[in-house]
Write an enzyme that holds these catalytic residues in place. Structure first.
Site, PDB file in Angstrom:
ATOM      1  N   ASN A  36       0.889  -1.219  -0.168  1.00  0.00           N
ATOM      2  CA  ASN A  36      -0.024  -0.001  -0.107  1.00  0.00           C
ATOM      3  C   ASN A  36       0.950   1.287   0.098  1.00  0.00           C
ATOM      4  O   ASN A  36       0.281   2.249  -0.543  1.00  0.00           O
ATOM      5  CB  ASN A  36      -0.838   0.113   1.133  1.00  0.00           C
ATOM      6  CG  ASN A  36      -1.557   1.447   1.563  1.00  0.00           C
ATOM      7  OD1 ASN A  36      -2.563   1.573   0.904  1.00  0.00           O
ATOM      8  ND2 ASN A  36      -1.000   2.095   2.413  1.00  0.00           N
ATOM      9  N   SER A  47      -3.561   2.391  -8.718  1.00  0.00           N
ATOM     10  CA  SER A  47      -4.622   3.413  -9.397  1.00  0.00           C
ATOM     11  C   SER A  47      -5.093   3.492 -10.504  1.00  0.00           C
ATOM     12  O   SER A  47      -4.448   3.129 -11.413  1.00  0.00           O
ATOM     13  CB  SER A  47      -3.750   4.832  -9.097  1.00  0.00           C
ATOM     14  OG  SER A  47      -4.551   5.948  -9.373  1.00  0.00           O
ATOM     15  N   ALA A  61       5.203  11.319 -13.054  1.00  0.00           N
ATOM     16  CA  ALA A  61       5.878  10.059 -12.249  1.00  0.00           C
ATOM     17  C   ALA A  61       5.025   8.955 -11.685  1.00  0.00           C
ATOM     18  O   ALA A  61       5.099   7.813 -11.789  1.00  0.00           O
ATOM     19  CB  ALA A  61       6.926  10.428 -11.260  1.00  0.00           C
ATOM     20  N   TYR A  62       4.134   9.408 -11.191  1.00  0.00           N
ATOM     21  CA  TYR A  62       2.896   8.864 -10.162  1.00  0.00           C
ATOM     22  C   TYR A  62       2.297   7.977 -11.130  1.00  0.00           C
ATOM     23  O   TYR A  62       2.032   6.805 -10.741  1.00  0.00           O
ATOM     24  CB  TYR A  62       2.002   9.697  -9.548  1.00  0.00           C
ATOM     25  CG  TYR A  62       0.852   8.973  -8.631  1.00  0.00           C
ATOM     26  CD1 TYR A  62       1.149   8.664  -7.272  1.00  0.00           C
ATOM     27  CD2 TYR A  62      -0.247   8.853  -9.007  1.00  0.00           C
ATOM     28  CE1 TYR A  62       0.175   7.917  -6.527  1.00  0.00           C
ATOM     29  CE2 TYR A  62      -1.359   8.110  -8.309  1.00  0.00           C
ATOM     30  CZ  TYR A  62      -1.024   7.636  -7.100  1.00  0.00           C
ATOM     31  OH  TYR A  62      -2.090   6.978  -6.333  1.00  0.00           O
ATOM     32  N   VAL A  76       3.190   6.618 -14.073  1.00  0.00           N
ATOM     33  CA  VAL A  76       3.995   5.716 -14.738  1.00  0.00           C
ATOM     34  C   VAL A  76       4.364   4.739 -13.482  1.00  0.00           C
ATOM     35  O   VAL A  76       4.458   3.522 -14.028  1.00  0.00           O
ATOM     36  CB  VAL A  76       5.451   6.246 -15.189  1.00  0.00           C
ATOM     37  CG1 VAL A  76       6.354   5.072 -15.760  1.00  0.00           C
ATOM     38  CG2 VAL A  76       5.028   7.146 -16.367  1.00  0.00           C
ATOM     39  N   VAL A 130      -9.584   8.864  -2.743  1.00  0.00           N
ATOM     40  CA  VAL A 130      -9.885   8.801  -1.544  1.00  0.00           C
ATOM     41  C   VAL A 130      -9.316   9.975  -0.425  1.00  0.00           C
ATOM     42  O   VAL A 130      -8.518  10.450  -0.807  1.00  0.00           O
ATOM     43  CB  VAL A 130      -9.313   7.365  -1.041  1.00  0.00           C
ATOM     44  CG1 VAL A 130      -9.562   7.229   0.487  1.00  0.00           C
ATOM     45  CG2 VAL A 130      -9.953   6.156  -1.803  1.00  0.00           C
ATOM     46  N   THR A 152      -7.569  11.270   1.864  1.00  0.00           N
ATOM     47  CA  THR A 152      -6.536  11.182   2.788  1.00  0.00           C
ATOM     48  C   THR A 152      -5.592  12.390   2.426  1.00  0.00           C
ATOM     49  O   THR A 152      -5.730  13.073   1.525  1.00  0.00           O
ATOM     50  CB  THR A 152      -5.502   9.850   2.258  1.00  0.00           C
ATOM     51  OG1 THR A 152      -5.248   9.969   0.994  1.00  0.00           O
ATOM     52  CG2 THR A 152      -6.538   8.477   2.185  1.00  0.00           C
TER      53      THR A 152
HETATM   54  P1  NAP Z   1      -1.446   8.848   2.491  1.00  0.00           P
HETATM   55  O1  NAP Z   1      -2.370   9.239   3.406  1.00  0.00           O
HETATM   56  O2  NAP Z   1      -0.328   9.786   2.076  1.00  0.00           O
HETATM   57  O3  NAP Z   1      -0.386   7.651   3.044  1.00  0.00           O
HETATM   58  C1  NAP Z   1       0.689   7.120   2.360  1.00  0.00           C
HETATM   59  C2  NAP Z   1       1.407   5.941   3.394  1.00  0.00           C
HETATM   60  O4  NAP Z   1       2.554   5.577   2.567  1.00  0.00           O
HETATM   61  C3  NAP Z   1       1.961   6.580   4.569  1.00  0.00           C
HETATM   62  O5  NAP Z   1       1.785   5.623   5.764  1.00  0.00           O
HETATM   63  C4  NAP Z   1       3.342   6.856   4.204  1.00  0.00           C
HETATM   64  O6  NAP Z   1       4.082   6.903   5.482  1.00  0.00           O
HETATM   65  C5  NAP Z   1       3.532   5.605   3.479  1.00  0.00           C
HETATM   66  N1  NAP Z   1       4.864   5.675   2.647  1.00  0.00           N
HETATM   67  C6  NAP Z   1       5.228   6.610   1.705  1.00  0.00           C
HETATM   68  N2  NAP Z   1       6.440   6.159   1.392  1.00  0.00           N
HETATM   69  C7  NAP Z   1       6.893   4.865   2.021  1.00  0.00           C
HETATM   70  C8  NAP Z   1       7.962   4.489   2.281  1.00  0.00           C
HETATM   71  N3  NAP Z   1       9.058   4.569   1.411  1.00  0.00           N
HETATM   72  N4  NAP Z   1       8.011   3.331   2.810  1.00  0.00           N
HETATM   73  C9  NAP Z   1       7.081   3.092   3.650  1.00  0.00           C
HETATM   74  N5  NAP Z   1       5.957   3.642   3.696  1.00  0.00           N
HETATM   75  C10 NAP Z   1       5.866   4.774   2.778  1.00  0.00           C
HETATM   76  O7  NAP Z   1      -1.908   8.117   1.186  1.00  0.00           O
HETATM   77  P2  NAP Z   1      -3.163   7.180   0.916  1.00  0.00           P
HETATM   78  O8  NAP Z   1      -4.137   7.942   0.062  1.00  0.00           O
HETATM   79  O9  NAP Z   1      -3.588   6.385   2.103  1.00  0.00           O
HETATM   80  O10 NAP Z   1      -2.335   6.035  -0.270  1.00  0.00           O
HETATM   81  C11 NAP Z   1      -2.263   4.869   0.067  1.00  0.00           C
HETATM   82  C12 NAP Z   1      -2.144   3.882  -1.363  1.00  0.00           C
HETATM   83  O11 NAP Z   1      -3.202   4.188  -2.088  1.00  0.00           O
HETATM   84  C13 NAP Z   1      -0.987   4.518  -2.353  1.00  0.00           C
HETATM   85  O12 NAP Z   1      -0.248   3.427  -2.941  1.00  0.00           O
HETATM   86  C14 NAP Z   1      -1.816   5.446  -3.272  1.00  0.00           C
HETATM   87  O13 NAP Z   1      -1.051   5.643  -4.352  1.00  0.00           O
HETATM   88  C15 NAP Z   1      -3.109   4.583  -3.413  1.00  0.00           C
HETATM   89  N6  NAP Z   1      -4.004   5.559  -3.973  1.00  0.00           N
HETATM   90  C16 NAP Z   1      -4.700   6.461  -3.062  1.00  0.00           C
HETATM   91  C17 NAP Z   1      -5.654   7.207  -3.693  1.00  0.00           C
HETATM   92  C18 NAP Z   1      -6.402   8.435  -2.995  1.00  0.00           C
HETATM   93  O14 NAP Z   1      -7.216   9.003  -3.652  1.00  0.00           O
HETATM   94  N7  NAP Z   1      -5.875   8.514  -1.621  1.00  0.00           N
HETATM   95  C19 NAP Z   1      -6.222   6.985  -5.108  1.00  0.00           C
HETATM   96  C20 NAP Z   1      -5.537   5.685  -5.603  1.00  0.00           C
HETATM   97  C21 NAP Z   1      -4.402   5.223  -5.106  1.00  0.00           C
HETATM   98  P3  NAP Z   1       4.589   8.477   6.250  1.00  0.00           P
HETATM   99  O15 NAP Z   1       3.507   8.765   7.162  1.00  0.00           O
HETATM  100  O16 NAP Z   1       5.888   8.308   6.829  1.00  0.00           O
HETATM  101  O17 NAP Z   1       4.675   9.330   5.140  1.00  0.00           O
END
Ligand code: NAP
Length: 260
Positions: free
Chosen positions: A83, A129, A180-181, A183, A216, A218
């Protein structure tokens, strides 16, 4: 919700969708490790969930942390949810490198480190995504990444050719998006297909799929996103709990197959 016993690891689970996936998996009966690059943040998050949730330090870009994770699950792992992800502002070679390292290489190397630990019936979920659907690429690049014969070396070559094009300043002319995201998620999806093919002959019956959680609310998605973390976590959790004979090598949103 279906129930399943066993052990799960969710990367990047100290907040956002990952934390909610951990919560739902624990509720379904699993013991859950919250992977966090900041262990204190992971512990704080784990303390808000149930007694079967623990934190572990796992920066997905750190070879040492990945090795430690493999050690920790020496007795086996039933569910791995990749994730962790970042969506940085700006677009330049540094943003490209950091994004690919976290979102694509991180998921690939974490999976490779833990694959030997996966127990029979194990499930691997890539939190991807729709931004990674191939229509963000030129037709030629789309065909290249969708080729059924695409192997790991080809995929790394594909990703690195994007990074080189950005460095040269030719990426648009070469058919790449200025993201970049996007790709990184195209590559994560391709990795899902490759892993499913590799695991098809594995006697353990492992299933690997990718999910789009939707847009979502976040820190990554922003406050105007329409989908709650509870709803966004549902498809990844459903894939983590798939019964034997379920799909493998697919891409899902709202529990329905979607186009690559
Ligand atoms: P978020 O709230 O920003 O959370 C991202 C999480 O990833 C945080 O816990 C962050 O840790 C962690 N992280 C980032 N780099 C890391 C690393 N190198 N090693 C370990 N942990 C790392 O984002 P989210 O919305 O929950 O996203 C979760 C996933 O869903 C992602 O893969 C994102 O691409 C995908 N996604 C999200 C959406 C959306 O609309 N939100 C849509 C499609 C896909 P820190 O707290 O230390 O930064």
């Amino acid at each position: 919700m279906s129930t399943k016993q066993g052990v799960a690891l969710v990367t990047g689970a100290n907040r956002g969708i990952g934390l909610e996936i951990a919560r739902q998996l624990e509720r379904a009966g699993l013991s859950v490790a919250i992977g966090a690059r900041d262990l204190e943040a992971g512990r704080e998050a784990a303390s808000r969930l149930g007694p079967r949730v623990e934190a572990m330090r796992l920066d997905v870009t750190s070879p040492g942390d990945r090795e430690a994770a493999a050690e920790r699950f020496a007795d086996g792992l039933d569910v791995l949810v990749n994730n962790a992800g970042i969506a940085l502002g700006g677009f330049d070679p540094t943003v490209v490198r950091r994004t690919l390292d976290a979102n694509f290489y991180g998921a690939m190397h974490v999976t490779d480190a833990l694959l030997p630990r996966m127990r029979p019936g194990g499930r691997i979920v890539m939190v991807s995504s729709r931004m990674g659907q191939v229509d963000c690429l030129s037709a030629e690049l789309g065909a290249r990444v969708l080729a059924p014969s695409l192997g790991r070396a080809d995929l790394v070559d594909f990703v690195e050719s994007f990074a080189r094009a950005v460095e040269r300043g030719t990426h648009e002319r070469d058919g790449w998006p200025s993201s970049a995201y996007r790709v990184s998620k195209v590559a994560m999806n391709a990795l899902t297909r490759i892993l499913a093919r590799e695991l098809a002959s594995d006697v353990r019956g492992l299933l690997v799929n990718a999910a789009c959680p939707g847009w979502v609310r976040t820190s990554l998605g922003g406050s105007s996103a329409p989908v709650s973390v509870e709803a966004g976590a549902q498809t990844p959790v459903w894939l983590a709990l798939l019964r034997p004979g379920g799909p493998s090598g697919g891409f899902f949103a709202e529990k329905q197959a979607i186009e690559w």
